[in-house]
Scaffold this motif. Structure first.
Motif, short mmCIF file in Angstrom:
data_model
loop_
_atom_site.label_atom_id
_atom_site.label_comp_id
_atom_site.label_asym_id
_atom_site.label_seq_id
_atom_site.Cartn_x
_atom_site.Cartn_y
_atom_site.Cartn_z
N ALA A 178 -53.56 57.20 -20.99
CA ALA A 178 -52.66 56.29 -21.69
C ALA A 178 -52.01 56.95 -22.91
CB ALA A 178 -53.41 55.03 -22.13
N SER A 179 -52.60 58.01 -23.44
CA SER A 179 -52.04 58.66 -24.62
C SER A 179 -50.70 59.32 -24.34
CB SER A 179 -53.02 59.69 -25.19
OG SER A 179 -53.03 60.87 -24.41
N PHE A 180 -50.40 59.58 -23.09
CA PHE A 180 -49.15 60.27 -22.75
C PHE A 180 -47.93 59.35 -22.79
CE2 PHE A 180 -52.56 62.90 -21.24
CZ PHE A 180 -52.19 64.13 -21.76
N ASP A 181 -48.18 58.06 -22.98
CA ASP A 181 -47.10 57.09 -23.12
C ASP A 181 -46.87 56.74 -24.58
OD1 ASP A 181 -46.59 56.80 -20.30
OD2 ASP A 181 -48.49 55.70 -20.19
N ARG A 182 -47.51 57.46 -25.49
CA ARG A 182 -47.44 57.19 -26.92
C ARG A 182 -46.96 58.43 -27.67
NH1 ARG A 182 -52.75 56.08 -29.15
NH2 ARG A 182 -51.55 55.43 -30.94
N ALA A 183 -46.40 58.18 -28.85
CA ALA A 183 -46.01 59.26 -29.77
C ALA A 183 -46.36 58.81 -31.18
CB ALA A 183 -44.51 59.53 -29.65
N LEU A 199 -46.93 74.55 -20.94
CA LEU A 199 -47.31 73.38 -20.14
C LEU A 199 -47.02 73.55 -18.66
CD1 LEU A 199 -46.11 70.60 -22.59
CD2 LEU A 199 -48.39 71.62 -22.37
N SER A 200 -46.67 74.75 -18.23
CA SER A 200 -46.29 74.95 -16.83
C SER A 200 -47.42 74.66 -15.85
CB SER A 200 -45.76 76.37 -16.62
OG SER A 200 -46.77 77.32 -16.90
N ALA A 201 -48.66 74.80 -16.27
CA ALA A 201 -49.79 74.54 -15.37
C ALA A 201 -50.35 73.12 -15.55
CB ALA A 201 -50.89 75.56 -15.62
N GLN A 202 -49.69 72.32 -16.40
CA GLN A 202 -50.18 70.97 -16.64
C GLN A 202 -49.49 69.98 -15.71
OE1 GLN A 202 -52.85 70.80 -18.65
NE2 GLN A 202 -52.51 73.01 -18.77
N ASP A 203 -50.06 68.80 -15.61
CA ASP A 203 -49.52 67.74 -14.76
C ASP A 203 -48.09 67.40 -15.20
OD1 ASP A 203 -48.83 65.36 -13.49
OD2 ASP A 203 -50.71 64.35 -13.96
N PRO A 204 -47.09 67.66 -14.33
CA PRO A 204 -45.70 67.41 -14.73
C PRO A 204 -45.43 65.95 -15.07
CG PRO A 204 -45.82 68.35 -12.50
CD PRO A 204 -47.21 68.22 -13.00
N ALA A 206 -45.06 62.26 -21.88
CA ALA A 206 -45.19 62.62 -23.29
C ALA A 206 -43.82 62.95 -23.89
CB ALA A 206 -46.14 63.81 -23.45
N ASN A 207 -43.00 63.67 -23.15
CA ASN A 207 -41.66 64.00 -23.62
C ASN A 207 -40.83 62.74 -23.84
OD1 ASN A 207 -42.12 66.75 -23.71
ND2 ASN A 207 -41.21 67.14 -21.71
N LYS A 208 -40.94 61.79 -22.92
CA LYS A 208 -40.19 60.54 -23.03
C LYS A 208 -40.64 59.76 -24.27
CE LYS A 208 -39.06 56.25 -20.66
NZ LYS A 208 -39.29 55.41 -19.49
N ASN A 234 -42.11 60.90 -26.99
CA ASN A 234 -41.68 61.61 -28.20
C ASN A 234 -40.18 61.44 -28.43
OD1 ASN A 234 -44.03 62.71 -29.34
ND2 ASN A 234 -44.08 64.29 -27.78
N SER A 235 -39.41 61.53 -27.38
CA SER A 235 -37.96 61.39 -27.49
C SER A 235 -37.57 60.01 -28.02
CB SER A 235 -37.32 61.64 -26.12
OG SER A 235 -35.94 61.47 -26.20
N MET A 236 -38.22 59.00 -27.50
CA MET A 236 -37.92 57.64 -27.95
C MET A 236 -38.33 57.43 -29.41
SD MET A 236 -38.88 55.50 -24.50
CE MET A 236 -38.82 53.94 -25.33
N ALA A 237 -39.49 57.92 -29.78
CA ALA A 237 -39.97 57.75 -31.15
C ALA A 237 -39.13 58.55 -32.15
CB ALA A 237 -41.43 58.16 -31.25
N TYR A 238 -38.63 59.69 -31.73
CA TYR A 238 -37.88 60.58 -32.62
C TYR A 238 -36.40 60.16 -32.75
CZ TYR A 238 -36.60 65.02 -34.85
OH TYR A 238 -36.16 65.98 -35.73
N GLN A 239 -35.94 59.26 -31.90
CA GLN A 239 -34.53 58.91 -31.84
C GLN A 239 -33.89 58.57 -33.19
OE1 GLN A 239 -32.72 59.46 -29.11
NE2 GLN A 239 -30.92 58.98 -30.31
N PRO A 240 -34.50 57.72 -34.04
CA PRO A 240 -33.87 57.42 -35.34
C PRO A 240 -33.68 58.66 -36.22
CG PRO A 240 -35.56 55.80 -34.85
CD PRO A 240 -35.70 56.90 -33.82
#
Length: 167
Positions: free
Chosen positions: A84-89, A118-123, A129-131, A133-139
């Protein structure tokens, strides 16, 4: 200067490192006297980051706030973190950065991470996680992309990066 990437050492000419830091502050960022600086950096780039902080204060920075990341700690999240931590930033962090930018803080990023870390990590986890972070960083990002603040990115040649660019 000695730097490391997962235990490997190399030497970088301290004169060139100092010159890069000075150019990053004076030319690339054009930091103004009294202006605060939000500085993000990889731990691998610590030798350069220390010099950047020094040159920022020499240029009259109000307050320099460094925020560090580390490849090994990033990997620990992917290896052991709850799904669940991968949906948070860290929204609180990005909100603080946006507030700093609203108060005319400058932004400098020192990039020195392993590009294939991260090439060997679960895509799917990486994408989530990228999504988040992107949403949280938007402002904060809006202040940067709107050129409301002065900002710059400086590359640091850590060994993992150098091995990929110059095999």
């Amino acid at each position: 200067m000695t730097t490391h990437s997962r235990g490997v050492s190399a030497t970088i000419d301290p004169v060139k490192l100092d010159r890069l830091a000075e150019v990053a502050i004076k030319v690339g960022l054009q930091l103004q006297p009294g202006q605060d600086l939000v500085l993000t950096s990889s731990i691998a780039a610590l030798p350069l980051t220390r010099r950047i902080v020094e040159h920022a204060y020499k240029a009259g920075a109000g307050l320099v706030t460094p925020i560090f990341n580390d490849d090994e700690m990033t990997l620990a999240r992917y290896r052991f973190g709850a799904d669940a931590s991968f949906d948070r930033a860290a929204g609180w962090l990005y909100e603080g950065m946006a507030k700093a930018f609203s108060n005319n803080a400058a932004r400098l990023a020192v990039r020195g991470e392993d590009p294939s870390l991260l090439s060997a990590q679960d895509p799917a986890k990486v994408a989530r996680a990228n999504k988040a972070n992107s949403m949280a960083y938007q402002p904060a990002l809006e202040k940067i992309t709107g050129f409301d603040i002065n900002w710059n990115i400086v590359a640091y040649p850590d060994l993992a990066w150098a091995k990929q660019v110059f095999p």
